[in-house]
Design a protein around this motif. Structure first.
Motif, PDB file in Angstrom:
ATOM      1  N   GLY A 180       0.826  -1.193   0.000  1.00 14.25           N
ATOM      2  CA  GLY A 180       0.000   0.000   0.000  1.00 14.25           C
ATOM      3  C   GLY A 180       0.862   1.245   0.000  1.00 14.25           C
ATOM      4  O   GLY A 180       2.097   1.164   0.048  1.00 14.25           O
ATOM      5  N   ILE A 181       0.201   2.400  -0.047  1.00 12.47           N
ATOM      6  CA  ILE A 181       0.939   3.668  -0.095  1.00 12.47           C
ATOM      7  C   ILE A 181       0.328   4.700   0.843  1.00 12.47           C
ATOM      8  O   ILE A 181      -0.860   4.673   1.145  1.00 12.47           O
ATOM      9  CB  ILE A 181       0.962   4.262  -1.517  1.00 12.47           C
ATOM     10  N   GLU A 182       1.189   5.607   1.300  1.00 10.15           N
ATOM     11  CA  GLU A 182       0.739   6.823   1.984  1.00 10.15           C
ATOM     12  C   GLU A 182       1.388   7.985   1.245  1.00 10.15           C
ATOM     13  O   GLU A 182       2.589   7.955   0.964  1.00 10.15           O
ATOM     14  CB  GLU A 182       1.165   6.808   3.448  1.00 10.15           C
ATOM     15  N   TYR A 183       0.600   9.007   0.937  1.00 14.19           N
ATOM     16  CA  TYR A 183       1.123  10.111   0.135  1.00 14.19           C
ATOM     17  C   TYR A 183       0.713  11.456   0.709  1.00 14.19           C
ATOM     18  O   TYR A 183      -0.411  11.634   1.173  1.00 14.19           O
ATOM     19  CB  TYR A 183       0.621  10.004  -1.306  1.00 14.19           C
ATOM     20  N   HIS A 184       1.675  12.419   0.688  1.00 12.72           N
ATOM     21  CA  HIS A 184       1.395  13.802   1.059  1.00 12.72           C
ATOM     22  C   HIS A 184       2.088  14.703   0.041  1.00 12.72           C
ATOM     23  O   HIS A 184       3.290  14.565  -0.194  1.00 12.72           O
ATOM     24  CB  HIS A 184       1.902  14.124   2.462  1.00 12.72           C
ATOM     25  N   PRO A 185       1.353  15.636  -0.604  1.00  9.80           N
ATOM     26  CA  PRO A 185       1.930  16.424  -1.690  1.00  9.80           C
ATOM     27  C   PRO A 185       2.901  17.517  -1.257  1.00  9.80           C
ATOM     28  O   PRO A 185       3.656  18.024  -2.087  1.00  9.80           O
ATOM     29  CB  PRO A 185       0.691  17.046  -2.348  1.00  9.80           C
ATOM     30  N   ILE A 186       2.901  17.902   0.031  1.00  5.88           N
ATOM     31  CA  ILE A 186       3.759  18.997   0.488  1.00  5.88           C
ATOM     32  C   ILE A 186       5.002  18.491   1.206  1.00  5.88           C
ATOM     33  O   ILE A 186       6.116  18.920   0.918  1.00  5.88           O
ATOM     34  CB  ILE A 186       2.969  19.964   1.403  1.00  5.88           C
ATOM     35  N   HIS A 187       4.828  17.601   2.144  1.00  9.16           N
ATOM     36  CA  HIS A 187       5.979  17.104   2.901  1.00  9.16           C
ATOM     37  C   HIS A 187       7.020  16.492   1.972  1.00  9.16           C
ATOM     38  O   HIS A 187       6.689  15.717   1.076  1.00  9.16           O
ATOM     39  CB  HIS A 187       5.526  16.065   3.929  1.00  9.16           C
ATOM     40  N   ASP A 188       8.271  16.841   2.191  1.00 12.98           N
ATOM     41  CA  ASP A 188       9.385  16.324   1.383  1.00 12.98           C
ATOM     42  C   ASP A 188       9.154  16.561  -0.114  1.00 12.98           C
ATOM     43  O   ASP A 188       9.584  15.768  -0.953  1.00 12.98           O
ATOM     44  CB  ASP A 188       9.618  14.833   1.640  1.00 12.98           C
ATOM     45  N   ASN A 189       8.462  17.659  -0.439  1.00 14.47           N
ATOM     46  CA  ASN A 189       8.181  17.983  -1.835  1.00 14.47           C
ATOM     47  C   ASN A 189       7.457  16.839  -2.549  1.00 14.47           C
ATOM     48  O   ASN A 189       7.667  16.556  -3.721  1.00 14.47           O
ATOM     49  CB  ASN A 189       9.482  18.316  -2.577  1.00 14.47           C
ATOM     50  N   GLY A 190       6.574  16.196  -1.815  1.00 11.23           N
ATOM     51  CA  GLY A 190       5.847  15.041  -2.329  1.00 11.23           C
ATOM     52  C   GLY A 190       6.388  13.778  -1.688  1.00 11.23           C
ATOM     53  O   GLY A 190       7.278  13.126  -2.223  1.00 11.23           O
ATOM     54  N   ARG A 191       5.844  13.433  -0.500  1.00 10.27           N
ATOM     55  CA  ARG A 191       6.351  12.272   0.239  1.00 10.27           C
ATOM     56  C   ARG A 191       5.494  11.043  -0.079  1.00 10.27           C
ATOM     57  O   ARG A 191       4.279  11.055   0.059  1.00 10.27           O
ATOM     58  CB  ARG A 191       6.317  12.543   1.744  1.00 10.27           C
ATOM     59  N   CYS A 192       6.157   9.985  -0.496  1.00  8.44           N
ATOM     60  CA  CYS A 192       5.499   8.726  -0.838  1.00  8.44           C
ATOM     61  C   CYS A 192       6.066   7.621   0.046  1.00  8.44           C
ATOM     62  O   CYS A 192       7.270   7.356   0.026  1.00  8.44           O
ATOM     63  CB  CYS A 192       5.738   8.383  -2.303  1.00  8.44           C
ATOM     64  N   GLU A 193       5.209   7.011   0.852  1.00  6.84           N
ATOM     65  CA  GLU A 193       5.620   5.871   1.676  1.00  6.84           C
ATOM     66  C   GLU A 193       5.133   4.590   1.012  1.00  6.84           C
ATOM     67  O   GLU A 193       3.936   4.414   0.771  1.00  6.84           O
ATOM     68  CB  GLU A 193       5.046   5.982   3.084  1.00  6.84           C
ATOM     69  N   LEU A 194       6.057   3.700   0.707  1.00  5.51           N
ATOM     70  CA  LEU A 194       5.741   2.400   0.126  1.00  5.51           C
ATOM     71  C   LEU A 194       5.664   1.393   1.264  1.00  5.51           C
ATOM     72  O   LEU A 194       6.686   1.002   1.827  1.00  5.51           O
ATOM     73  CB  LEU A 194       6.807   1.999  -0.892  1.00  5.51           C
ATOM     74  N   TRP A 195       4.471   0.976   1.610  1.00  2.00           N
ATOM     75  CA  TRP A 195       4.272   0.103   2.769  1.00  2.00           C
ATOM     76  C   TRP A 195       4.582  -1.345   2.406  1.00  2.00           C
ATOM     77  O   TRP A 195       3.908  -1.958   1.592  1.00  2.00           O
ATOM     78  CB  TRP A 195       2.852   0.253   3.299  1.00  2.00           C
ATOM     79  N   THR A 196       5.640  -1.866   3.054  1.00  2.00           N
ATOM     80  CA  THR A 196       6.077  -3.240   2.804  1.00  2.00           C
ATOM     81  C   THR A 196       5.824  -4.144   4.011  1.00  2.00           C
ATOM     82  O   THR A 196       6.257  -5.285   4.016  1.00  2.00           O
ATOM     83  CB  THR A 196       7.580  -3.269   2.459  1.00  2.00           C
ATOM     84  N   ARG A 197       5.138  -3.625   5.016  1.00  2.00           N
ATOM     85  CA  ARG A 197       4.750  -4.445   6.181  1.00  2.00           C
ATOM     86  C   ARG A 197       4.016  -5.686   5.675  1.00  2.00           C
ATOM     87  O   ARG A 197       3.058  -5.581   4.909  1.00  2.00           O
ATOM     88  CB  ARG A 197       3.844  -3.631   7.095  1.00  2.00           C
TER      89      ARG A 197
END
Length: 264
Positions: free
Chosen positions: A213-230
């Motif tokens: 799955g993914i978590e995304y925020h357009p501002i943090h870190d100039n577009g932060r994308c977390e790739l969930w590998t749990r």
């Protein structure tokens, strides 16, 4: 210049690309091309993405937080080239009037052809001839998919496998969590900076087999994308303004045959 012979005069550009290049209108309808351009703009080089700076930017970035489909393209046949076929090697079973496949011309790149496929409700693959030879893009909408390939120099045949992302607990303004809303650890995900869009974040997830799955925020870190590998994936979420959490669903396209015949 008007003094040049007609055959050497530069062609006037009637349709301009957002980046300043001249585009060519497809022979088919404009709507698929426009959708493909929007898709590609989300997959531009990650480091060139402009930084979002307001609540309005967040709203725009979260517009795609609905059930969405993206996928993988797999090259079929030899590296020298192959043409797609249906059930028989002597017929490509193209039937535009019956809605079997859709054919576009003057498609400037393989990526654009892939985008035209990804934008379809049903797409099982593409056949592409490079731009210097006409830029022919055949989008396969045949439900049974591509069953046969035959050698064809300069032609690429690719199978498309869609991936589905579902919003977790509504998706919008939700941050991904583990077993409960307090369960979060840096080992659960891989963080990627400078990700220009939610769609681009989904693309990064699809390229990683272990991504759940993914978590995304357009501002943090100039577009932060977390790739969930749990291993258990995203089990819960918590309220978090501006965030989007989506689960990558198991592949369900059981009906598409995986057997492929190669004719030489």
């Amino acid at each position: 210049p008007s003094s040049l012979p007609p055959q050497t005069r530069p062609r006037r550009c009637a349709h301009h690309h957002p980046c300043g290049r001249c585009g060519v209108r497809l022979r088919s309808t404009d709507a698929p091309m426009a959708a493909a351009r929007r898709f590609l703009l989300g997959l531009l080089t990650l480091s060139t993405a402009p930084q979002a700076s307001s609540s309005e930017d967040i709203v725009v970035a979260l517009e795609g937080a609905r059930r969405s489909i993206i996928g993988n393209f797999k090259l079929l046949g030899s590296s020298e080239g192959a043409s797609c076929r249906g059930r028989k090697p002597d017929s490509n079973e193209t039937n535009e009037s019956a809605g079997e496949n859709q054919v576009y011309t003057d498609v400037g790149s393989l990526e654009m052809c892939q985008a035209l496929c990804a934008d379809q409700r049903v797409c099982t693959g593409i056949e592409y001839t490079k731009a210097s030879e006409g830029g022919r893009c055949e989008v396969w909408t045949r439900e049974e998919g591509i069953r046969v390939v035959v050698p064809a120099v300069g032609v690429l045949c690719m199978e498309y496998t869609p991936e589905v992302f579902e919003p977790a607990d509504g998706g919008i303004h939700r941050a991904c969590r583990g077993a409960n809303l307090y369960d979060v650890d840096s080992s659960f995900f891989e963080a990627v900076r400078n990700t220009p869009s939610l769609r681009a974040c989904q693309s990064l997830c699809v390229q990683k087999e272990s991504c759940k799955g993914i978590e995304y925020h357009p501002i943090h870190d100039n577009g932060r994308c977390e790739l969930w590998t749990r291993p258990q994936g995203v089990s819960s979420t918590m309220l978090a303004h501006g965030y989007t959490c989506m689960r990558r669903m198991p592949r369900t396209r059981e009906g598409h045959p995986r057997r492929l015949a190669m004719f030489v």
